[in-house]
Design a protein around this motif. Structure first.
Motif, PDB file in Angstrom:
ATOM      1  N   MET A   1     -24.506 -25.706 -26.235  1.00  0.00           N
ATOM      2  CA  MET A   1     -25.886 -26.134 -26.040  1.00  0.00           C
ATOM      3  C   MET A   1     -26.697 -25.736 -27.270  1.00  0.00           C
ATOM      4  SD  MET A   1     -26.388 -25.207 -22.017  1.00  0.00           S
ATOM      5  CE  MET A   1     -25.895 -23.492 -22.276  1.00  0.00           C
ATOM      6  N   MET A   2     -27.457 -26.671 -27.802  1.00  0.00           N
ATOM      7  CA  MET A   2     -28.155 -26.446 -29.058  1.00  0.00           C
ATOM      8  C   MET A   2     -29.117 -25.274 -28.948  1.00  0.00           C
ATOM      9  SD  MET A   2     -28.787 -30.407 -30.255  1.00  0.00           S
ATOM     10  CE  MET A   2     -29.635 -29.953 -31.767  1.00  0.00           C
ATOM     11  N   ASP A   3     -29.024 -24.360 -29.905  1.00  0.00           N
ATOM     12  CA  ASP A   3     -29.868 -23.167 -30.006  1.00  0.00           C
ATOM     13  C   ASP A   3     -29.534 -22.114 -28.954  1.00  0.00           C
ATOM     14  OD1 ASP A   3     -31.312 -24.325 -32.153  1.00  0.00           O
ATOM     15  OD2 ASP A   3     -32.592 -25.397 -30.737  1.00  0.00           O
ATOM     16  N   TRP A   4     -28.482 -22.310 -28.203  1.00  0.00           N
ATOM     17  CA  TRP A   4     -28.136 -21.351 -27.148  1.00  0.00           C
ATOM     18  C   TRP A   4     -26.764 -20.714 -27.362  1.00  0.00           C
ATOM     19  CZ3 TRP A   4     -29.994 -22.776 -21.549  1.00  0.00           C
ATOM     20  CH2 TRP A   4     -31.362 -23.087 -21.587  1.00  0.00           C
ATOM     21  N   THR A   5     -25.727 -21.532 -27.439  1.00  0.00           N
ATOM     22  CA  THR A   5     -24.367 -20.997 -27.417  1.00  0.00           C
ATOM     23  C   THR A   5     -23.889 -20.625 -28.814  1.00  0.00           C
ATOM     24  OG1 THR A   5     -23.580 -23.287 -27.274  1.00  0.00           O
ATOM     25  CG2 THR A   5     -23.636 -22.022 -25.243  1.00  0.00           C
ATOM     26  N   ASP A   6     -24.575 -19.632 -29.409  1.00  0.00           N
ATOM     27  CA  ASP A   6     -24.140 -19.125 -30.706  1.00  0.00           C
ATOM     28  C   ASP A   6     -22.992 -18.139 -30.501  1.00  0.00           C
ATOM     29  OD1 ASP A   6     -25.281 -16.748 -29.805  1.00  0.00           O
ATOM     30  OD2 ASP A   6     -27.067 -16.921 -31.077  1.00  0.00           O
ATOM     31  N   THR A   7     -22.549 -17.507 -31.581  1.00  0.00           N
ATOM     32  CA  THR A   7     -21.368 -16.648 -31.462  1.00  0.00           C
ATOM     33  C   THR A   7     -21.624 -15.438 -30.569  1.00  0.00           C
ATOM     34  OG1 THR A   7     -19.631 -15.535 -32.736  1.00  0.00           O
ATOM     35  CG2 THR A   7     -21.893 -15.306 -33.562  1.00  0.00           C
ATOM     36  N   HIS A   8     -22.852 -14.888 -30.554  1.00  0.00           N
ATOM     37  CA  HIS A   8     -23.143 -13.755 -29.658  1.00  0.00           C
ATOM     38  C   HIS A   8     -22.983 -14.174 -28.200  1.00  0.00           C
ATOM     39  CE1 HIS A   8     -24.547 -11.770 -33.191  1.00  0.00           C
ATOM     40  NE2 HIS A   8     -25.687 -12.413 -33.277  1.00  0.00           N
ATOM     41  N   CYS A   9     -23.490 -15.355 -27.882  1.00  0.00           N
ATOM     42  CA  CYS A   9     -23.366 -15.876 -26.520  1.00  0.00           C
ATOM     43  C   CYS A   9     -21.897 -16.065 -26.148  1.00  0.00           C
ATOM     44  CB  CYS A   9     -24.128 -17.199 -26.413  1.00  0.00           C
ATOM     45  SG  CYS A   9     -23.969 -18.020 -24.809  1.00  0.00           S
ATOM     46  N   ARG A  10     -21.132 -16.614 -27.069  1.00  0.00           N
ATOM     47  CA  ARG A  10     -19.734 -16.916 -26.758  1.00  0.00           C
ATOM     48  C   ARG A  10     -18.897 -15.643 -26.601  1.00  0.00           C
ATOM     49  NH1 ARG A  10     -20.739 -20.598 -31.032  1.00  0.00           N
ATOM     50  NH2 ARG A  10     -19.220 -19.542 -32.362  1.00  0.00           N
ATOM     51  N   VAL A  11     -19.192 -14.622 -27.374  1.00  0.00           N
ATOM     52  CA  VAL A  11     -18.493 -13.350 -27.199  1.00  0.00           C
ATOM     53  C   VAL A  11     -18.774 -12.788 -25.807  1.00  0.00           C
ATOM     54  CG1 VAL A  11     -18.441 -10.928 -27.940  1.00  0.00           C
ATOM     55  CG2 VAL A  11     -18.352 -12.757 -29.634  1.00  0.00           C
ATOM     56  N   PHE A  12     -20.011 -12.857 -25.377  1.00  0.00           N
ATOM     57  CA  PHE A  12     -20.383 -12.392 -24.036  1.00  0.00           C
ATOM     58  C   PHE A  12     -19.668 -13.214 -22.970  1.00  0.00           C
ATOM     59  CE2 PHE A  12     -23.814 -12.764 -20.628  1.00  0.00           C
ATOM     60  CZ  PHE A  12     -23.432 -11.602 -19.975  1.00  0.00           C
ATOM     61  N   LEU A  22     -14.424 -22.216 -24.561  1.00  0.00           N
ATOM     62  CA  LEU A  22     -15.825 -22.123 -24.945  1.00  0.00           C
ATOM     63  C   LEU A  22     -16.163 -23.184 -25.987  1.00  0.00           C
ATOM     64  CD1 LEU A  22     -16.042 -18.230 -25.298  1.00  0.00           C
ATOM     65  CD2 LEU A  22     -16.544 -19.637 -23.285  1.00  0.00           C
ATOM     66  N   TYR A  23     -17.429 -23.586 -26.000  1.00  0.00           N
ATOM     67  CA  TYR A  23     -17.897 -24.607 -26.942  1.00  0.00           C
ATOM     68  C   TYR A  23     -19.084 -24.067 -27.737  1.00  0.00           C
ATOM     69  CZ  TYR A  23     -14.972 -28.156 -24.795  1.00  0.00           C
ATOM     70  OH  TYR A  23     -13.877 -28.868 -24.342  1.00  0.00           O
ATOM     71  N   THR A  24     -19.116 -24.423 -29.012  1.00  0.00           N
ATOM     72  CA  THR A  24     -20.263 -24.064 -29.835  1.00  0.00           C
ATOM     73  C   THR A  24     -21.453 -24.938 -29.463  1.00  0.00           C
ATOM     74  OG1 THR A  24     -19.904 -25.693 -31.598  1.00  0.00           O
ATOM     75  CG2 THR A  24     -18.675 -23.616 -31.754  1.00  0.00           C
ATOM     76  N   GLU A  25     -22.616 -24.572 -29.973  1.00  0.00           N
ATOM     77  CA  GLU A  25     -23.732 -25.496 -29.917  1.00  0.00           C
ATOM     78  C   GLU A  25     -23.407 -26.681 -30.811  1.00  0.00           C
ATOM     79  OE1 GLU A  25     -27.218 -23.623 -31.668  1.00  0.00           O
ATOM     80  OE2 GLU A  25     -25.895 -22.217 -32.682  1.00  0.00           O
ATOM     81  N   MET A  26     -24.031 -27.830 -30.560  1.00  0.00           N
ATOM     82  CA  MET A  26     -23.749 -29.007 -31.372  1.00  0.00           C
ATOM     83  C   MET A  26     -24.293 -28.808 -32.789  1.00  0.00           C
ATOM     84  SD  MET A  26     -24.565 -33.047 -30.728  1.00  0.00           S
ATOM     85  CE  MET A  26     -26.348 -32.841 -30.705  1.00  0.00           C
ATOM     86  N   VAL A  27     -23.459 -29.072 -33.780  1.00  0.00           N
ATOM     87  CA  VAL A  27     -23.826 -28.946 -35.183  1.00  0.00           C
ATOM     88  C   VAL A  27     -23.621 -30.307 -35.837  1.00  0.00           C
ATOM     89  CG1 VAL A  27     -23.435 -27.694 -37.337  1.00  0.00           C
ATOM     90  CG2 VAL A  27     -22.974 -26.566 -35.138  1.00  0.00           C
ATOM     91  N   VAL A  50     -11.820 -21.764 -28.597  1.00  0.00           N
ATOM     92  CA  VAL A  50     -13.202 -22.200 -28.764  1.00  0.00           C
ATOM     93  C   VAL A  50     -13.228 -23.519 -29.529  1.00  0.00           C
ATOM     94  CG1 VAL A  50     -13.457 -20.768 -30.841  1.00  0.00           C
ATOM     95  CG2 VAL A  50     -15.493 -21.549 -29.623  1.00  0.00           C
ATOM     96  N   ALA A  51     -14.091 -24.419 -29.068  1.00  0.00           N
ATOM     97  CA  ALA A  51     -14.205 -25.750 -29.668  1.00  0.00           C
ATOM     98  C   ALA A  51     -15.488 -25.849 -30.476  1.00  0.00           C
ATOM     99  CB  ALA A  51     -14.199 -26.828 -28.583  1.00  0.00           C
ATOM    100  N   LEU A  52     -15.405 -26.501 -31.624  1.00  0.00           N
ATOM    101  CA  LEU A  52     -16.574 -26.810 -32.431  1.00  0.00           C
ATOM    102  C   LEU A  52     -17.094 -28.173 -32.003  1.00  0.00           C
ATOM    103  CD1 LEU A  52     -18.516 -26.494 -34.864  1.00  0.00           C
ATOM    104  CD2 LEU A  52     -16.704 -27.489 -36.289  1.00  0.00           C
ATOM    105  N   GLN A  53     -18.353 -28.227 -31.567  1.00  0.00           N
ATOM    106  CA  GLN A  53     -18.937 -29.502 -31.160  1.00  0.00           C
ATOM    107  C   GLN A  53     -19.772 -30.067 -32.300  1.00  0.00           C
ATOM    108  OE1 GLN A  53     -22.213 -30.418 -28.008  1.00  0.00           O
ATOM    109  NE2 GLN A  53     -20.239 -30.557 -26.958  1.00  0.00           N
ATOM    110  N   LEU A  54     -19.447 -31.288 -32.678  1.00  0.00           N
ATOM    111  CA  LEU A  54     -20.109 -31.956 -33.790  1.00  0.00           C
ATOM    112  C   LEU A  54     -20.982 -33.101 -33.311  1.00  0.00           C
ATOM    113  CD1 LEU A  54     -17.172 -32.247 -36.366  1.00  0.00           C
ATOM    114  CD2 LEU A  54     -19.041 -30.569 -36.388  1.00  0.00           C
ATOM    115  N   ALA A 219     -24.137 -21.603 -16.393  1.00  0.00           N
ATOM    116  CA  ALA A 219     -23.391 -20.467 -16.932  1.00  0.00           C
ATOM    117  C   ALA A 219     -24.284 -19.574 -17.778  1.00  0.00           C
ATOM    118  CB  ALA A 219     -22.215 -20.967 -17.764  1.00  0.00           C
ATOM    119  N   TYR A 220     -25.333 -20.134 -18.335  1.00  0.00           N
ATOM    120  CA  TYR A 220     -26.250 -19.356 -19.164  1.00  0.00           C
ATOM    121  C   TYR A 220     -27.244 -18.589 -18.304  1.00  0.00           C
ATOM    122  CZ  TYR A 220     -28.903 -18.211 -23.384  1.00  0.00           C
ATOM    123  OH  TYR A 220     -29.516 -17.546 -24.419  1.00  0.00           O
ATOM    124  N   HIS A 221     -27.798 -19.252 -17.311  1.00  0.00           N
ATOM    125  CA  HIS A 221     -28.818 -18.613 -16.480  1.00  0.00           C
ATOM    126  C   HIS A 221     -28.225 -17.683 -15.415  1.00  0.00           C
ATOM    127  CE1 HIS A 221     -31.945 -20.808 -18.438  1.00  0.00           C
ATOM    128  NE2 HIS A 221     -31.468 -21.976 -18.065  1.00  0.00           N
TER     129      HIS A 221
END
Length: 315
Positions: A1-12, A22-27, A50-54, A219-221
């Motif tokens: 999710m953009m601006d949310w699922t950064d690496t700190h979030c994914r480690v948690f 796990l998926y990254t935020e869209m880049v 972990v997947a990179l979302q483009l 999953a975030y909230h």
């Protein structure tokens, strides 16, 4: 999710759900090729898989970005053709690409040729008033013929005009039956259901009809939901919220030693005690204290302590 699922979030989230993908935020592909890769593609080894979302719509550029992502160690490259935001539309990527299946197929083919990891697609059912299952199936078939074998289906339409991104997650009706039908009719494809999943029971129910379920904002909230699902699906012992959070201490202290601010990490854990006694105090302590200079793990311990009822000693 953009601006949310950064690496700190994914480690948690990895601590909560050891077996999840796990998926990254869209880049945007252009940012990957030309931008600050160390920041945009930051990843801790514990995150795998972990997947990179483009995002993007230029096959050659997407191919470059996919190759870079694979070289950086991502286990999957996912092309997002489901995001409905105005910013995404203006750049001709995201959900508007569902109206250009041939371009999506060309992009997927180029990405597959450029890297050695799986290339997947995240999509919607259609755009605006496209309510023809046959058109949706034709889109899937066109992209599958280019080599894509897995689709994450957000089971509602994307409205490109008149609805905000938030409303696009809530207003268009959910039609899980389309995703289920896709799996029945194209059993060789992996179909992951996404959209509107907020409880453990809802996520579990999809497994009877599809290959998996993707959780986003739920999953975030309410991140403990990830842990409950991981235990339900893969076994293991259900750990307490406090125990899970304390297992993150080495990571947090390493990040602080590298000059990272605590607030950038704790913003992702605010919902851990969602609906629990002391949950509001937990969130308040972290929200008010993590931005202060010198904030460290002791603040997290204070927040955890706020979730425990005071002991009562009988006179």
């Amino acid at each position: 999710m953009m601006d949310w699922t950064d690496t700190h979030c994914r480690v948690f989230h990895r601590l909560l759900a050891p077996h999840a993908r796990l998926y990254t935020e869209m880049v945007h592909a252009n940012a990957v090729v030309l931008g600050d890769r160390d920041r945009l593609l930051a990843m801790d080894p514990v995150e795998h898989p972990v997947a990179l979302q483009l995002g993007g719509s230029e096959p050659a550029l997407l191919a470059q970005a996919a190759r870079i992502g694979a070289e950086r160690g991502f286990d999957e490259i996912n092309l997002n053709v489901g995001c409905p935001s105005d910013r995404v539309q203006a750049g001709r990527f995201g959900a508007c690409l569902m109206r250009e299946p041939a371009l999506v197929a060309d992009s997927i083919a180029a990405m597959i040729a450029a890297c050695t990891v799986p290339v997947t697609v995240k999509c919607r059912l259609g755009v605006d008033d496209d309510h023809d299952y046959g058109r949706f199936l034709a889109f899937i078939d066109t992209v599958a013929q280019a080599g894509c074998r897995a689709f994450v289906v957000h089971a509602r339409n994307a409205w490109l005009k008149g609805l905000s991104p938030k409303e696009n997650r809530e207003v268009p009706p959910l039609r899980y039956d389309w995703a289920y039908a896709l799996k029945r009719e194209r059993p060789a494809l992996a179909v992951i259901v996404n959209g509107g999943i907020v409880t453990e029971a809802e996520a579990m129910a999809h497994l009877a009809h599809a290959d998996g379920a993707m959780l986003g904002r739920a999953a975030y909230h309410d991140p403990y939901l990830l842990h409950r699902l991981d235990v339900a699906w893969f076994g293991g012992e259900l750990r307490t919220r406090a125990d899970l959070l304390r297992s993150m201490r080495p990571y947090v202290e390493t990040q602080l030693a590298q000059g990272k601010a605590l607030k950038h990490i704790t913003r992702h854990i605010l919902g851990l005690f969602h609906g629990q006694p002391g949950g509001r105090a937990f969130r308040q302590i972290l929200s008010e204290g993590a931005h202060r200079d010198g904030a460290d793990w002791t603040l997290v311990e204070r927040a955890i302590a706020a979730t425990s009822p005071p002991s009562r000693i009988a006179a």
